[in-house]
Design a protein around this motif. Structure first.
Motif, PDB file in Angstrom:
ATOM      1  N   GLU A 159      -1.386   0.002  19.111  1.00  0.00           N
ATOM      2  CA  GLU A 159      -0.512   0.139  17.949  1.00  0.00           C
ATOM      3  C   GLU A 159      -0.290  -1.214  17.281  1.00  0.00           C
ATOM      4  O   GLU A 159      -0.231  -1.311  16.050  1.00  0.00           O
ATOM      5  N   PHE A 160      -0.169  -2.259  18.077  1.00  0.00           N
ATOM      6  CA  PHE A 160      -0.011  -3.621  17.561  1.00  0.00           C
ATOM      7  C   PHE A 160      -1.192  -3.963  16.637  1.00  0.00           C
ATOM      8  O   PHE A 160      -1.008  -4.485  15.536  1.00  0.00           O
ATOM      9  N   GLN A 161      -2.400  -3.681  17.084  1.00  0.00           N
ATOM     10  CA  GLN A 161      -3.596  -3.934  16.283  1.00  0.00           C
ATOM     11  C   GLN A 161      -3.606  -3.087  15.022  1.00  0.00           C
ATOM     12  O   GLN A 161      -3.912  -3.575  13.919  1.00  0.00           O
ATOM     13  N   GLU A 162      -3.271  -1.811  15.162  1.00  0.00           N
ATOM     14  CA  GLU A 162      -3.264  -0.904  14.012  1.00  0.00           C
ATOM     15  C   GLU A 162      -2.278  -1.369  12.955  1.00  0.00           C
ATOM     16  O   GLU A 162      -2.583  -1.363  11.751  1.00  0.00           O
ATOM     17  N   VAL A 163      -1.100  -1.791  13.392  1.00  0.00           N
ATOM     18  CA  VAL A 163      -0.081  -2.242  12.442  1.00  0.00           C
ATOM     19  C   VAL A 163      -0.525  -3.528  11.750  1.00  0.00           C
ATOM     20  O   VAL A 163      -0.316  -3.701  10.543  1.00  0.00           O
ATOM     21  N   TYR A 164      -1.154  -4.425  12.494  1.00  0.00           N
ATOM     22  CA  TYR A 164      -1.667  -5.647  11.855  1.00  0.00           C
ATOM     23  C   TYR A 164      -2.660  -5.283  10.753  1.00  0.00           C
ATOM     24  O   TYR A 164      -2.580  -5.810   9.630  1.00  0.00           O
ATOM     25  N   ASP A 165      -3.593  -4.401  11.042  1.00  0.00           N
ATOM     26  CA  ASP A 165      -4.610  -4.027  10.060  1.00  0.00           C
ATOM     27  C   ASP A 165      -3.983  -3.363   8.836  1.00  0.00           C
ATOM     28  O   ASP A 165      -4.329  -3.686   7.693  1.00  0.00           O
ATOM     29  N   ARG A 166      -3.052  -2.441   9.070  1.00  0.00           N
ATOM     30  CA  ARG A 166      -2.408  -1.733   7.960  1.00  0.00           C
ATOM     31  C   ARG A 166      -1.580  -2.661   7.105  1.00  0.00           C
ATOM     32  O   ARG A 166      -1.652  -2.644   5.880  1.00  0.00           O
ATOM     33  N   ARG A 167      -0.763  -3.486   7.750  1.00  0.00           N
ATOM     34  CA  ARG A 167       0.131  -4.358   7.003  1.00  0.00           C
ATOM     35  C   ARG A 167      -0.653  -5.440   6.260  1.00  0.00           C
ATOM     36  O   ARG A 167      -0.305  -5.794   5.131  1.00  0.00           O
ATOM     37  N   SER A 168      -1.722  -5.941   6.854  1.00  0.00           N
ATOM     38  CA  SER A 168      -2.544  -6.945   6.193  1.00  0.00           C
ATOM     39  C   SER A 168      -3.105  -6.392   4.889  1.00  0.00           C
ATOM     40  O   SER A 168      -3.083  -7.067   3.848  1.00  0.00           O
ATOM     41  N   ALA A 169      -3.596  -5.149   4.925  1.00  0.00           N
ATOM     42  CA  ALA A 169      -4.099  -4.518   3.705  1.00  0.00           C
ATOM     43  C   ALA A 169      -2.957  -4.196   2.741  1.00  0.00           C
ATOM     44  O   ALA A 169      -3.085  -4.341   1.516  1.00  0.00           O
ATOM     45  N   HIS A 170      -1.815  -3.789   3.293  1.00  0.00           N
ATOM     46  CA  HIS A 170      -0.656  -3.412   2.487  1.00  0.00           C
ATOM     47  C   HIS A 170      -0.161  -4.581   1.640  1.00  0.00           C
ATOM     48  O   HIS A 170       0.253  -4.403   0.483  1.00  0.00           O
ATOM     49  N   LEU A 171      -0.213  -5.786   2.188  1.00  0.00           N
ATOM     50  CA  LEU A 171       0.275  -6.959   1.459  1.00  0.00           C
ATOM     51  C   LEU A 171      -0.481  -7.160   0.152  1.00  0.00           C
ATOM     52  O   LEU A 171       0.081  -7.673  -0.824  1.00  0.00           O
ATOM     53  N   ASP A 172      -1.753  -6.756   0.113  1.00  0.00           N
ATOM     54  CA  ASP A 172      -2.561  -6.932  -1.093  1.00  0.00           C
ATOM     55  C   ASP A 172      -2.253  -5.891  -2.162  1.00  0.00           C
ATOM     56  O   ASP A 172      -2.707  -6.031  -3.302  1.00  0.00           O
ATOM     57  N   THR A 173      -1.483  -4.865  -1.817  1.00  0.00           N
ATOM     58  CA  THR A 173      -1.168  -3.802  -2.784  1.00  0.00           C
ATOM     59  C   THR A 173       0.197  -3.993  -3.428  1.00  0.00           C
ATOM     60  O   THR A 173       0.547  -3.253  -4.345  1.00  0.00           O
ATOM     61  N   LEU A 174       0.982  -4.961  -2.962  1.00  0.00           N
ATOM     62  CA  LEU A 174       2.357  -5.106  -3.422  1.00  0.00           C
ATOM     63  C   LEU A 174       2.429  -5.753  -4.799  1.00  0.00           C
ATOM     64  O   LEU A 174       1.612  -6.610  -5.145  1.00  0.00           O
ATOM     65  N   ASP A 175       3.426  -5.350  -5.553  1.00  0.00           N
ATOM     66  CA  ASP A 175       3.725  -5.975  -6.841  1.00  0.00           C
ATOM     67  C   ASP A 175       4.711  -7.105  -6.590  1.00  0.00           C
ATOM     68  O   ASP A 175       5.881  -6.868  -6.276  1.00  0.00           O
ATOM     69  N   GLY A 176       4.246  -8.333  -6.718  1.00  0.00           N
ATOM     70  CA  GLY A 176       5.093  -9.483  -6.404  1.00  0.00           C
ATOM     71  C   GLY A 176       6.337  -9.582  -7.249  1.00  0.00           C
ATOM     72  O   GLY A 176       7.315 -10.216  -6.852  1.00  0.00           O
ATOM     73  N   ALA A 177       6.345  -8.935  -8.426  1.00  0.00           N
ATOM     74  CA  ALA A 177       7.512  -9.001  -9.313  1.00  0.00           C
ATOM     75  C   ALA A 177       8.508  -7.870  -9.055  1.00  0.00           C
ATOM     76  O   ALA A 177       9.595  -7.849  -9.623  1.00  0.00           O
ATOM     77  N   ALA A 178       8.129  -6.939  -8.198  1.00  0.00           N
ATOM     78  CA  ALA A 178       8.991  -5.783  -7.934  1.00  0.00           C
ATOM     79  C   ALA A 178      10.002  -6.094  -6.838  1.00  0.00           C
ATOM     80  O   ALA A 178       9.907  -7.099  -6.141  1.00  0.00           O
ATOM     81  N   ASP A 179      10.991  -5.198  -6.701  1.00  0.00           N
ATOM     82  CA  ASP A 179      11.939  -5.274  -5.598  1.00  0.00           C
ATOM     83  C   ASP A 179      11.532  -4.294  -4.510  1.00  0.00           C
ATOM     84  O   ASP A 179      10.842  -3.302  -4.768  1.00  0.00           O
ATOM     85  N   THR A 180      11.970  -4.577  -3.300  1.00  0.00           N
ATOM     86  CA  THR A 180      11.644  -3.716  -2.170  1.00  0.00           C
ATOM     87  C   THR A 180      12.868  -3.590  -1.267  1.00  0.00           C
ATOM     88  O   THR A 180      13.693  -4.509  -1.212  1.00  0.00           O
ATOM     89  N   PRO A 181      13.034  -2.460  -0.564  1.00  0.00           N
ATOM     90  CA  PRO A 181      14.193  -2.308   0.323  1.00  0.00           C
ATOM     91  C   PRO A 181      14.178  -3.328   1.451  1.00  0.00           C
ATOM     92  O   PRO A 181      13.109  -3.798   1.876  1.00  0.00           O
ATOM     93  N   THR A 182      15.357  -3.671   1.955  1.00  0.00           N
ATOM     94  CA  THR A 182      15.489  -4.551   3.118  1.00  0.00           C
ATOM     95  C   THR A 182      16.376  -3.867   4.146  1.00  0.00           C
ATOM     96  O   THR A 182      17.132  -2.944   3.809  1.00  0.00           O
TER      97      THR A 182
END
Length: 263
Positions: A95-118
């Protein structure tokens, strides 16, 4: 997308923890850490769960009453840990590996000017939120390294992001939390992998102002970069930290006790 600097720093530190986890012996997984209630396994579980949460995976879970869980944020962090406490090590690593792969790809899809929940209940700019994740992941990478006796990455890209975050917090910590008075100057002389010399002067309005270390200081705190980080992240109490104080020692100790940035 999040800034390349923050995205790459996240990849470096999360990937380093993942690589480290593949080297853990069976005994390593159960070692205690500087987070008193958590073992090495628990920190890995937290890293997994926190990143899943940032990607919108937020399963409902009824957390039992736990003595060390007192705030909503504590509950947020603990849920991911308790959910995975009985998961076999091999499955946790997968799961650790899977999350790294998913999140690494996810970072490239984010809108840097948008807001996100915390987890604190309010939205924040994407890049600020990713920077916060870099801080959390790198601090926990260091927790893991200390627990299993494999030091490293104290000057990594993530460490540099963390240093910027901690330096930004110093004026508030010195003036507001430590109560340094107008006219007083607190100097930080930090040695080691990411050294710096910085003065925090308190102005006539009681606000802390960062400036280059020049002239006389009311109190001087001299310590290593690793110890400075541990102080700022609540990993070592001020009265046990290897810090040398000169000048107004009472002020210096008050400042050291106030150096807490992480929840």
């Amino acid at each position: 997308m999040a800034s390349p600097k923050h995205a790459d720093a996240w990849r470096h530190t999360f990937g380093a923890s993942l690589q480290l986890a593949h080297q853990f012996s069976p005994a390593d997984w159960d070692r205690g850490t500087d987070c008193p209630a958590w073992t090495v396994r628990d920190i890995v579980a937290h890293l997994i769960g926190a990143e899943l949460w940032t990607m919108g995976d937020r399963p409902e879970y009824e957390l039992p009453d736990l003595e060390h869980v007192r705030k909503d944020f504590d509950r947020w962090t603990e849920v991911h840990v308790v959910q995975r406490r009985e998961v076999p090590t091999a499955d946790l690593l997968a799961e650790f590996q899977e999350v790294y792969d998913r999140r690494s790809a996810h970072l490239d899809t984010l809108d840097g000017a948008a807001d996100t929940p915390t987890p604190w209940g309010f939205a924040a700019p994407v890049d600020q939120a990713v920077s916060t994740r870099v801080l959390d992941c790198w601090v926990h990478e260091q927790d893991l390294r200390r627990a299993v006796g494999r030091p490293g990455n104290l000057d990594s890209p993530a460490a540099r992001v963390v240093r910027a975050t901690l330096l930004h917090a110093l004026p508030r910590l010195v003036a507001r939390e430590a109560g340094a008075e107008p006219g007083q100057v607190v100097r930080f002389e930090v040695t080691g992998q990411l050294p710096f010399d910085t003065d925090i002067a308190v102005d006539a309005d009681g606000l802390g102002v960062a400036r280059a270390a020049t002239g006389r200081a009311s109190a001087v705190l001299n310590t290593s970069w690793e110890t400075f980080v541990r102080l700022c992240c609540g990993r070592v109490p001020a009265n046990r930290a290897p810090v040398t104080y000169t000048g107004n020692v009472d002020l210096g100790l008050r400042v050291a006790r106030a150096l807490v940035v992480t929840p």
